[in-house]
Design a protein around this motif. Structure first.
Motif, PDB file in Angstrom:
ATOM      1  N   GLU A   1       0.823  -1.205   0.000  1.00 56.51           N
ATOM      2  CA  GLU A   1       0.000   0.000   0.000  1.00 56.51           C
ATOM      3  C   GLU A   1       0.864   1.265   0.000  1.00 56.51           C
ATOM      4  O   GLU A   1       0.426   2.329  -0.425  1.00 56.51           O
ATOM      5  CB  GLU A   1      -0.949   0.025   1.209  1.00 56.51           C
TER       6      GLU A   1
ATOM      7  N   ALA B   1       4.011  -8.344  -6.839  1.00 55.91           N
ATOM      8  CA  ALA B   1       3.658  -6.927  -6.844  1.00 55.91           C
ATOM      9  C   ALA B   1       4.713  -6.106  -7.562  1.00 55.91           C
ATOM     10  O   ALA B   1       5.891  -6.461  -7.593  1.00 55.91           O
ATOM     11  CB  ALA B   1       3.513  -6.417  -5.417  1.00 55.91           C
TER      12      ALA B   1
ATOM     13  N   THR C   1      -2.528  -6.580  -5.081  1.00 51.57           N
ATOM     14  CA  THR C   1      -1.230  -5.915  -5.172  1.00 51.57           C
ATOM     15  C   THR C   1      -1.143  -5.160  -6.502  1.00 51.57           C
ATOM     16  O   THR C   1      -1.790  -5.527  -7.481  1.00 51.57           O
ATOM     17  CB  THR C   1      -0.075  -6.928  -5.088  1.00 51.57           C
ATOM     18  N   PRO C   2      -0.326  -4.107  -6.558  1.00 49.95           N
ATOM     19  CA  PRO C   2      -0.177  -3.374  -7.811  1.00 49.95           C
ATOM     20  C   PRO C   2       0.599  -4.198  -8.845  1.00 49.95           C
ATOM     21  O   PRO C   2       1.572  -4.861  -8.504  1.00 49.95           O
ATOM     22  CB  PRO C   2       0.623  -2.121  -7.423  1.00 49.95           C
TER      23      PRO C   2
ATOM     24  N   SER D   1      -7.167  -8.861 -12.680  1.00 50.13           N
ATOM     25  CA  SER D   1      -7.292  -7.415 -12.547  1.00 50.13           C
ATOM     26  C   SER D   1      -8.534  -6.945 -13.283  1.00 50.13           C
ATOM     27  O   SER D   1      -8.851  -7.441 -14.364  1.00 50.13           O
ATOM     28  CB  SER D   1      -6.075  -6.713 -13.145  1.00 50.13           C
TER      29      SER D   1
ATOM     30  N   TRP E   1      -4.362  -2.741  -9.934  1.00 52.97           N
ATOM     31  CA  TRP E   1      -4.152  -3.789  -8.939  1.00 52.97           C
ATOM     32  C   TRP E   1      -4.633  -5.129  -9.479  1.00 52.97           C
ATOM     33  O   TRP E   1      -5.507  -5.194 -10.338  1.00 52.97           O
ATOM     34  CB  TRP E   1      -4.921  -3.458  -7.663  1.00 52.97           C
TER      35      TRP E   1
END
Length: 182
Positions: A7, A70, A123-124, A173, A113
């Motif tokens: 984050e 990520a 997660t990105p 995603s 994400w």
């Protein structure tokens, strides 16, 4: 659950808004070098390091813990997420894709994400910085296979065209690589 707080990537990207980009380096393992000006898509094994007008480097790199994957942004050179002395930074600021982005102020940031597997938190997988009318770039977890990009959690690709980022989708995603504004 990932031990690194992904984050924080959102906070780091937001902190870049209002700054101008001064230098960009690609991170490669020792002895490897980036190809000469790779056009509108650059593949970077370990990620990239940005230096802005506030002179604090920001590193965008991949992170994997078990099955969780990520793309993270951290302040500094990335030691806390595995960037070591064996990784070399190569200045690519003069390349065609980066030249127009040096100097203009960063006006927006965005992310996309995903959930690599159901057991992992979101997660990105893509991070974007926009520079007003001068352009944008999007870093994604991907590698080139022939003429196309494929999801690859331990590699980073950089896109300079919005249409390329909007056309790129991964399973897990709800958004394209362009993502949403943060």
């Amino acid at each position: 659950m990932m031990s690194f707080q992904v984050e924080f990537t959102r906070d780091v990207l937001r902190s870049l808004i209002g700054q101008s980009l001064r230098e960009v380096s690609y991170l490669y393992s020792g002895g490897s070098t980036p190809p000469d000006d790779a056009g509108r898509l650059h593949e970077v094994p370990y990620g990239l390091r940005l230096v802005t007008s506030r002179s604090v480097p920001t590193t965008l790199t991949w992170l994997m813990e078990d099955e969780c994957e990520a793309l993270v942004a951290v302040e500094g050179s990335g030691e806390d997420v595995g960037i070591t002395d064996l990784i070399e930074a190569h200045d690519v600021s003069a390349s065609t894709g980066w030249r127009p982005l040096l100097g203009p102020v960063i006006t927006k940031a965005g992310m996309s994400w995903h959930r690599a597997v159901p057991e992992c938190p979101p997660t990105p997988w893509a991070c974007r910085l926009e520079f007003g009318s001068s352009g944008a770039f999007v870093a994604v977890l991907a590698e080139t296979r022939g003429e196309t990009l494929q999801y690859q959690p331990d590699n980073v690709a950089v896109l300079f065209e919005r249409r390329d980022a909007e056309a790129l989708h991964w399973s897990g995603s709800d958004h394209s690589a362009w993502g949403g504004d943060i």
